[in-house]
Scaffold this motif. Structure first.
Motif, PDB file in Angstrom:
ATOM      1  N   TYR A 169       0.857  -1.191   0.000  1.00  0.00           N
ATOM      2  CA  TYR A 169       0.000   0.000   0.000  1.00  0.00           C
ATOM      3  C   TYR A 169       0.889   1.234   0.000  1.00  0.00           C
ATOM      4  O   TYR A 169       1.850   1.315   0.775  1.00  0.00           O
ATOM      5  CB  TYR A 169      -0.900   0.028   1.232  1.00  0.00           C
ATOM      6  CG  TYR A 169      -1.883  -1.117   1.276  1.00  0.00           C
ATOM      7  CD1 TYR A 169      -3.159  -0.987   0.729  1.00  0.00           C
ATOM      8  CD2 TYR A 169      -1.527  -2.329   1.847  1.00  0.00           C
ATOM      9  CE1 TYR A 169      -4.056  -2.038   0.747  1.00  0.00           C
ATOM     10  CE2 TYR A 169      -2.416  -3.393   1.877  1.00  0.00           C
ATOM     11  CZ  TYR A 169      -3.674  -3.248   1.331  1.00  0.00           C
ATOM     12  OH  TYR A 169      -4.558  -4.299   1.347  1.00  0.00           O
TER      13      TYR A 169
ATOM     14  N   GLU B  46      -3.163   3.241  -0.186  1.00  0.00           N
ATOM     15  CA  GLU B  46      -3.818   2.780  -1.413  1.00  0.00           C
ATOM     16  C   GLU B  46      -3.057   1.596  -1.991  1.00  0.00           C
ATOM     17  O   GLU B  46      -1.826   1.633  -2.136  1.00  0.00           O
ATOM     18  CB  GLU B  46      -3.886   3.907  -2.446  1.00  0.00           C
ATOM     19  CG  GLU B  46      -4.678   3.485  -3.684  1.00  0.00           C
ATOM     20  CD  GLU B  46      -4.881   4.627  -4.669  1.00  0.00           C
ATOM     21  OE1 GLU B  46      -4.100   5.598  -4.600  1.00  0.00           O
ATOM     22  OE2 GLU B  46      -5.807   4.529  -5.485  1.00  0.00           O
ATOM     23  N   ASP B  47      -3.783   0.548  -2.319  1.00  0.00           N
ATOM     24  CA  ASP B  47      -3.201  -0.647  -2.933  1.00  0.00           C
ATOM     25  C   ASP B  47      -2.442  -0.227  -4.196  1.00  0.00           C
ATOM     26  O   ASP B  47      -3.020   0.406  -5.089  1.00  0.00           O
ATOM     27  CB  ASP B  47      -4.352  -1.604  -3.275  1.00  0.00           C
ATOM     28  CG  ASP B  47      -3.879  -2.995  -3.684  1.00  0.00           C
ATOM     29  OD1 ASP B  47      -2.804  -3.102  -4.300  1.00  0.00           O
ATOM     30  OD2 ASP B  47      -4.610  -3.962  -3.406  1.00  0.00           O
TER      31      ASP B  47
ATOM     32  N   ARG C 234      -1.646  -1.806  -6.680  1.00  0.00           N
ATOM     33  CA  ARG C 234      -2.157  -2.391  -7.926  1.00  0.00           C
ATOM     34  C   ARG C 234      -3.086  -1.434  -8.657  1.00  0.00           C
ATOM     35  O   ARG C 234      -3.335  -1.593  -9.840  1.00  0.00           O
ATOM     36  CB  ARG C 234      -2.855  -3.728  -7.631  1.00  0.00           C
ATOM     37  CG  ARG C 234      -1.871  -4.814  -7.226  1.00  0.00           C
ATOM     38  CD  ARG C 234      -2.579  -6.082  -6.826  1.00  0.00           C
ATOM     39  NE  ARG C 234      -3.296  -5.925  -5.559  1.00  0.00           N
ATOM     40  CZ  ARG C 234      -3.962  -6.911  -4.954  1.00  0.00           C
ATOM     41  NH1 ARG C 234      -4.003  -8.108  -5.511  1.00  0.00           N
ATOM     42  NH2 ARG C 234      -4.574  -6.696  -3.809  1.00  0.00           N
TER      43      ARG C 234
END
Lengths: 436, 91
Positions: B60, B64-65, B67
């Motif tokens: 993260y 926020e991830d 990905r």
């Protein structure tokens, strides 16, 4: 509860890494210290399985299958969970175009009206056996209800973390039991990340994180019950809602274990997964192939299955492929319509995940994946009273009248005569002429 | 860019017991590469054989991830926080 191990203290099984095979003693950890892979319970190789007859004489709870749950000795808590009805639904089968439909009705699960009572029953016994004095969870709602209820009656403090904007029924249905309930700004995936960090920091038993190895096994009892309730056989197909992907994976494992134990003969069921179109990473993986989940940002009314980064998604997709099944997603509008179809044909009011399951079944029939030759079990995992916001706006407003017979008669007169079977004994004109 | 990388306990023991590391780079991937060089035992638990994120952990960037931000190519700025979490989840 009669048992070969009657009187023995409950002892959780040791753990083994599903990825690298490293063994660990029993404990509140779900992560392999060597490879960070998922830990699973390691069952004794000399287990003695009960016969069908022995199982059938045991109390009506999920503990009747205790040889397949990750403990030796006697459970002390949540002895009433499991053994929910398997309901024959001929009218729904006709509407869906299927040979036969049964509904595995965990909407009436004890004590908190969702299948999460099963996993929490396993986890809370593990927590106490491991000497933990506080439990908790990251939840989309149903798990929050189950942990709060079962912790309350066990006398354990609970820390429960949910997305800030869950349905009122899910929030009130948790807070009523008096846990430490915390609403986190963000999605379930944000809540899950936070709780992963908390599990690492505090000595709590976060049931779906550091107690996950024990927790997940409770879901296998859905498969065990279906098999027993059908007369020790499997249906041709089972449709399962998917959030993190664990339930479907464990149902697959459950049917496999009963077949290996010789309790069920015949073909294994094809497993079908259902998700909301607004959060369908596992359906995407099944449809597109591959071995890697692509996370999504959830956008659906089906909050209980809105997990954008499902950690068991790959395992669920593999189980679906291995069983010969498939997966489908349903739009929010389809989910609402399916909740109503289910209620109107079977008398069961399901939450949004149930709507996704029924709607996905409709899609699978259209795709030719399921058909008139199939006997299908639909897993209804939660109660509709928890998510009334989802359907409230779709229902016609009920008329408000004075307590006068003639006002009812006026309403009856507006109804399509073909739907007035129950009024045959009365003459509506006579009714209308009566003085109120 | 100077950032911090936070590790779960299970991985901190592979970094001399440190749960928070300083790292440098213009992307998450560059910062992770630097940490991997400094702590060889930790390296295979951050990156797989092809240099991509190790599948049993999630990264993260400021909550926020990564990905959603291009994976290891996600740009970082001074003071950013990267958190590594074991990939375990369930509703």
């Amino acid at each position: 509860m009669p048992s070969a191990s009657s009187g023995h203290q409950l002892v959780p099984h040791p753990l083994v890494c599903a990825n690298c095979g490293t063994r660990q003693p029993a404990g509140p950890t779900a992560i392999c210290p060597e490879c960070v892979g998922p830990l699973e319970p390691l069952y004794p190789t000399d287990r003695i399985f009960p016969t069908r007859e022995q199982i059938s004489t045991r109390p009506q709870s999920l503990w009747r299958y205790r040889e397949w749950l990750p403990f030796t000795g006697e459970p002390t808590l949540s002895l009433d969970s499991g053994c929910t009805p398997l309901v024959d639904a001929p009218a729904l089968a006709t509407r869906l175009g299927l040979g036969r439909v049964w509904l595995k009705n965990d909407a009436v699960s004890h004590p908190s009206l969702s299948f999460k009572d099963r996993v929490v029953a396993a986890a809370i016994n593990a927590a106490v056996a491991l000497g933990l004095d506080t439990v908790g969870c990251a939840s989309t709602g149903n798990l929050a209800n189950a942990v709060a209820a079962q912790a309350a009656r066990a006398g354990l403090p609970a820390w429960i973390f949910i997305p800030h904007d869950l349905e009122v029924g899910k929030v009130v249905g948790t807070a009523i039991y008096g846990p430490h309930l915390v609403r986190v700004r963000g999605t379930y995936d944000d809540v899950n990340r936070l709780c992963a960090q908390l599990a690492d920091r505090y000595g709590w038993g976060i049931v779906n994180l550091n107690l996950r190895s024990y927790y997940g096994e409770g879901s296998k009892t859905v498969a065990f019950e279906i098999a027993e309730q059908l007369g020790w056989r499997a249906p041709s197909a089972v449709v399962v809602p998917m959030a993190g992907g664990s339930l479907l994976t464990k149902i697959h494992k459950g049917f496999k274990e009963f077949r290996e134990a010789g309790l069920v003969t015949g073909d294994a069921p094809r497993l079908f997964g259902a998700q909301a179109a607004g959060c369908a990473p596992i359906v995407n993986l099944v449809e597109q192939g591959g071995e890697q989940i692509e996370p999504v940002r959830p956008d659906t009314i089906a909050r209980s299955i809105a997990i954008g980064s499902p950690a068991d998604g790959l395992f669920a997709a593999r189980a679906i492929r291995e069983s010969g099944g498939w997966a489908a997603a349903a739009t929010d509008a389809e989910i609402v319509a399916a909740i109503r179809l289910l209620a109107e044909t079977s008398g069961i009011f399901a939450e949004t995940a149930g709507g996704a399951t029924v709607a996905a079944t409709q899609a699978l029939v259209k795709q030719g994946k399921l058909g008139a030759e199939d006997e299908v079990v639909l897993c209804i995992t939660g109660n509709g009273l928890k998510t009334i916001e989802a359907v409230q706006g779709s229902l016609a407003e009920s008329p408000v009248i004075n307590a006068r017979v003639k006002e009812v008669a006026a309403l009856v007169g507006k109804v399509d005569p073909t739907k007035l079977a129950t009024t045959r004994i009365l003459d509506t004109q006579t009714l209308a002429g009566q003085s109120a | 860019m100077a950032i911090t990388i936070s590790l779960p306990t299970v991985l901190a023991r592979l970094a001399d017991g440190q749960a928070t590391l300083e790292a440098w780079g213009t992307t998450v991937g560059e910062a992770v590469a630097g940490v991997a060089t400094r702590y060889p035992e930790l390296a295979p638990r951050l990156r797989d054989a092809t240099g991509n994120p190790y599948p049993f952990v999630t990264f993260y960037l400021n909550d926020e991830d990564i990905r959603f931000r291009g994976g290891f190519a996600a740009k970082v700025e001074d003071g950013d926080e990267v958190t590594v979490v074991a990939a375990v989840a369930g509703g």
